[in-house]
Design a protein around this motif. Structure first.
Motif, PDB file in Angstrom:
ATOM      1  N   GLU A  12     -51.382 -75.870   1.549  1.00 31.14           N
ATOM      2  CA  GLU A  12     -50.176 -75.419   2.248  1.00 31.14           C
ATOM      3  C   GLU A  12     -50.457 -74.905   3.654  1.00 31.14           C
ATOM      4  O   GLU A  12     -49.531 -74.559   4.377  1.00 31.14           O
ATOM      5  CB  GLU A  12     -49.487 -74.317   1.429  1.00 31.14           C
ATOM      6  N   TYR A  13     -51.710 -74.843   4.081  1.00 26.26           N
ATOM      7  CA  TYR A  13     -52.039 -74.327   5.411  1.00 26.26           C
ATOM      8  C   TYR A  13     -51.216 -74.971   6.531  1.00 26.26           C
ATOM      9  O   TYR A  13     -50.837 -74.280   7.478  1.00 26.26           O
ATOM     10  CB  TYR A  13     -53.523 -74.487   5.728  1.00 26.26           C
ATOM     11  N   PRO A  14     -50.923 -76.280   6.470  1.00 27.61           N
ATOM     12  CA  PRO A  14     -50.137 -76.877   7.567  1.00 27.61           C
ATOM     13  C   PRO A  14     -48.772 -76.221   7.801  1.00 27.61           C
ATOM     14  O   PRO A  14     -48.252 -76.261   8.916  1.00 27.61           O
ATOM     15  CB  PRO A  14     -49.983 -78.342   7.137  1.00 27.61           C
ATOM     16  N   ILE A  15     -48.210 -75.573   6.795  1.00 26.69           N
ATOM     17  CA  ILE A  15     -46.900 -74.935   6.970  1.00 26.69           C
ATOM     18  C   ILE A  15     -46.983 -73.748   7.926  1.00 26.69           C
ATOM     19  O   ILE A  15     -45.967 -73.309   8.475  1.00 26.69           O
ATOM     20  CB  ILE A  15     -46.281 -74.529   5.615  1.00 26.69           C
ATOM     21  N   LEU A  16     -48.196 -73.242   8.163  1.00 29.63           N
ATOM     22  CA  LEU A  16     -48.338 -72.120   9.094  1.00 29.63           C
ATOM     23  C   LEU A  16     -47.839 -72.477  10.494  1.00 29.63           C
ATOM     24  O   LEU A  16     -47.367 -71.605  11.217  1.00 29.63           O
ATOM     25  CB  LEU A  16     -49.778 -71.628   9.144  1.00 29.63           C
ATOM     26  N   SER A  17     -47.900 -73.740  10.872  1.00 29.48           N
ATOM     27  CA  SER A  17     -47.373 -74.111  12.193  1.00 29.48           C
ATOM     28  C   SER A  17     -45.862 -73.893  12.248  1.00 29.48           C
ATOM     29  O   SER A  17     -45.335 -73.463  13.269  1.00 29.48           O
ATOM     30  CB  SER A  17     -47.745 -75.545  12.568  1.00 29.48           C
ATOM     31  N   ASP A  18     -45.164 -74.150  11.149  1.00 28.57           N
ATOM     32  CA  ASP A  18     -43.716 -73.880  11.099  1.00 28.57           C
ATOM     33  C   ASP A  18     -43.449 -72.387  11.262  1.00 28.57           C
ATOM     34  O   ASP A  18     -42.553 -71.975  12.001  1.00 28.57           O
ATOM     35  CB  ASP A  18     -43.108 -74.337   9.771  1.00 28.57           C
ATOM     36  N   PHE A  19     -44.236 -71.578  10.553  1.00 25.98           N
ATOM     37  CA  PHE A  19     -44.003 -70.136  10.613  1.00 25.98           C
ATOM     38  C   PHE A  19     -44.492 -69.526  11.920  1.00 25.98           C
ATOM     39  O   PHE A  19     -43.932 -68.531  12.363  1.00 25.98           O
ATOM     40  CB  PHE A  19     -44.569 -69.442   9.377  1.00 25.98           C
ATOM     41  N   LEU A  20     -45.480 -70.139  12.555  1.00 23.75           N
ATOM     42  CA  LEU A  20     -45.872 -69.690  13.888  1.00 23.75           C
ATOM     43  C   LEU A  20     -44.696 -69.879  14.848  1.00 23.75           C
ATOM     44  O   LEU A  20     -44.368 -68.991  15.630  1.00 23.75           O
ATOM     45  CB  LEU A  20     -47.099 -70.464  14.384  1.00 23.75           C
ATOM     46  N   TYR A  21     -44.047 -71.026  14.754  1.00 28.51           N
ATOM     47  CA  TYR A  21     -42.883 -71.276  15.604  1.00 28.51           C
ATOM     48  C   TYR A  21     -41.770 -70.279  15.287  1.00 28.51           C
ATOM     49  O   TYR A  21     -41.141 -69.718  16.190  1.00 28.51           O
ATOM     50  CB  TYR A  21     -42.396 -72.714  15.427  1.00 28.51           C
ATOM     51  N   GLU A  22     -41.536 -70.032  14.009  1.00 25.02           N
ATOM     52  CA  GLU A  22     -40.490 -69.089  13.606  1.00 25.02           C
ATOM     53  C   GLU A  22     -40.808 -67.662  14.048  1.00 25.02           C
ATOM     54  O   GLU A  22     -39.910 -66.836  14.195  1.00 25.02           O
ATOM     55  CB  GLU A  22     -40.276 -69.126  12.093  1.00 25.02           C
ATOM     56  N   ALA A  23     -42.086 -67.362  14.252  1.00 28.89           N
ATOM     57  CA  ALA A  23     -42.502 -66.012  14.652  1.00 28.89           C
ATOM     58  C   ALA A  23     -42.218 -65.723  16.121  1.00 28.89           C
ATOM     59  O   ALA A  23     -42.288 -64.577  16.550  1.00 28.89           O
ATOM     60  CB  ALA A  23     -43.989 -65.813  14.372  1.00 28.89           C
ATOM     61  N   TYR A  93     -37.961 -67.928   7.640  1.00 31.39           N
ATOM     62  CA  TYR A  93     -36.882 -68.772   8.151  1.00 31.39           C
ATOM     63  C   TYR A  93     -35.665 -67.880   8.384  1.00 31.39           C
ATOM     64  O   TYR A  93     -35.438 -66.904   7.657  1.00 31.39           O
ATOM     65  CB  TYR A  93     -36.546 -69.898   7.171  1.00 31.39           C
ATOM     66  N   GLU A  94     -34.899 -68.207   9.405  1.00 39.09           N
ATOM     67  CA  GLU A  94     -33.831 -67.329   9.882  1.00 39.09           C
ATOM     68  C   GLU A  94     -32.874 -66.853   8.794  1.00 39.09           C
ATOM     69  O   GLU A  94     -32.500 -65.687   8.749  1.00 39.09           O
ATOM     70  CB  GLU A  94     -33.051 -68.047  10.994  1.00 39.09           C
ATOM     71  N   GLU A  95     -32.516 -67.734   7.886  1.00 40.31           N
ATOM     72  CA  GLU A  95     -31.526 -67.359   6.858  1.00 40.31           C
ATOM     73  C   GLU A  95     -32.075 -66.364   5.838  1.00 40.31           C
ATOM     74  O   GLU A  95     -31.308 -65.823   5.023  1.00 40.31           O
ATOM     75  CB  GLU A  95     -30.955 -68.602   6.155  1.00 40.31           C
ATOM     76  N   TYR A  96     -33.370 -66.076   5.876  1.00 40.51           N
ATOM     77  CA  TYR A  96     -33.975 -65.135   4.934  1.00 40.51           C
ATOM     78  C   TYR A  96     -34.373 -63.822   5.596  1.00 40.51           C
ATOM     79  O   TYR A  96     -35.018 -62.981   4.976  1.00 40.51           O
ATOM     80  CB  TYR A  96     -35.180 -65.788   4.253  1.00 40.51           C
ATOM     81  N   ARG A  97     -33.978 -63.622   6.825  1.00 44.03           N
ATOM     82  CA  ARG A  97     -34.292 -62.387   7.543  1.00 44.03           C
ATOM     83  C   ARG A  97     -33.260 -61.306   7.225  1.00 44.03           C
ATOM     84  O   ARG A  97     -32.153 -61.601   6.784  1.00 44.03           O
ATOM     85  CB  ARG A  97     -34.320 -62.650   9.055  1.00 44.03           C
ATOM     86  N   HIS A  98     -33.625 -60.065   7.448  1.00 39.41           N
ATOM     87  CA  HIS A  98     -32.751 -58.892   7.245  1.00 39.41           C
ATOM     88  C   HIS A  98     -32.379 -58.688   5.781  1.00 39.41           C
ATOM     89  O   HIS A  98     -31.325 -58.125   5.483  1.00 39.41           O
ATOM     90  CB  HIS A  98     -31.481 -58.996   8.106  1.00 39.41           C
TER      91      HIS A  98
END
Length: 156
Positions: A12-23, A93-98
Motif C-alpha cells: 500500500e506504500y504507493p497510496i502515500l502519494s495520494d495522501f501527500l497531495y491531500e496533506a 480525504y476531504e470528506e473524512y475531515r473534522h
C-alpha cells in the motif's frame, strides 16, 4: 462512524502519494495546486523510498477503503529538528475531515513512537491551518516559526 486504524502494508506504500497531495494545506479562496506538485524534491522527501528504518505509517480504513494516513520518518523536511526526531505527515480525504479521525490517527502514532522509545516528534504546519489547534491539544508546542509556519514538537 466505524473505522479501523492499522499499520500500512508494504503493497500500500504507493497510496502515500495520494495522501501527500491531500496533506497540502490550501487556504480558503486559493485553488488547489496540480497533483504534479508532489514531484518537487522538497515534497518527495516525505515519501521517496518509504519503508526504511524509522519509517512508520498507520492508515485508517472505512469499509475496507483507506481514507487517511499518518506517517513519520526522520528526514530533512520543513519540520526537521534533528536526526533522532521523526517528522509527522498526516492527511485524510476531504470528506473524512473534522470527524475526530485525524486526532485518533495522531494519538495512535504518538503512542507507537513513545513505545518505540522516541523522545519527541516534530511537524511543520501553516499558521492559518485549522489543524494547529488539534496539534496543540495533542501536546505539540511551537519551538520555532517563520512568517507562514510553525515548527512544533511533542515530547513523548
Amino acid at each position: 462512524m466505524d473505522y479501523k486504524i492499522r499499520e500500512i502494508r508494504e503493497s500500500e506504500y504507493p497510496i502515500l502519494s495520494d495522501f501527500l497531495y491531500e496533506a497540502i494545506f490550501v487556504p480558503k479562496g486559493m485553488e488547489k495546486p496540480l497533483k504534479s506538485i508532489i514531484q518537487q524534491p522538497e515534497l518527495q522527501v516525505y515519501i521517496a523510498d518509504f519503508g526504511k528504518a524509522d519509517d512508520y505509517c498507520f492508515v485508517v480504513e472505512i469499509e475496507e477503503k483507506i481514507v487517511g494516513a499518518v506517517w513519520v520518518r526522520i528526514m530533512n523536511d520543513y519540520g526537521h529538528i534533528d536526526n533522532e526526531t521523526p517528522s509527522f505527515a498526516i492527511s485524510l480525504y476531504e470528506e473524512y475531515r473534522h470527524l475526530g479521525i485525524g486526532t485518533e490517527l495522531m494519538r495512535a502514532m504518538l503512542q507507537f513512537l513513545k513505545d518505540k522509545g522516541y523522545k519527541q516528534t516534530s511537524l511543520s504546519v501553516q499558521k492559518v491551518n485549522y489543524a494547529v489547534d488539534m496539534y496543540r491539544k495533542l501536546g505539540f508546542e511551537v519551538v520555532n516559526e517563520n512568517e507562514e509556519e510553525y515548527i512544533m514538537i511533542c515530547r513523548l
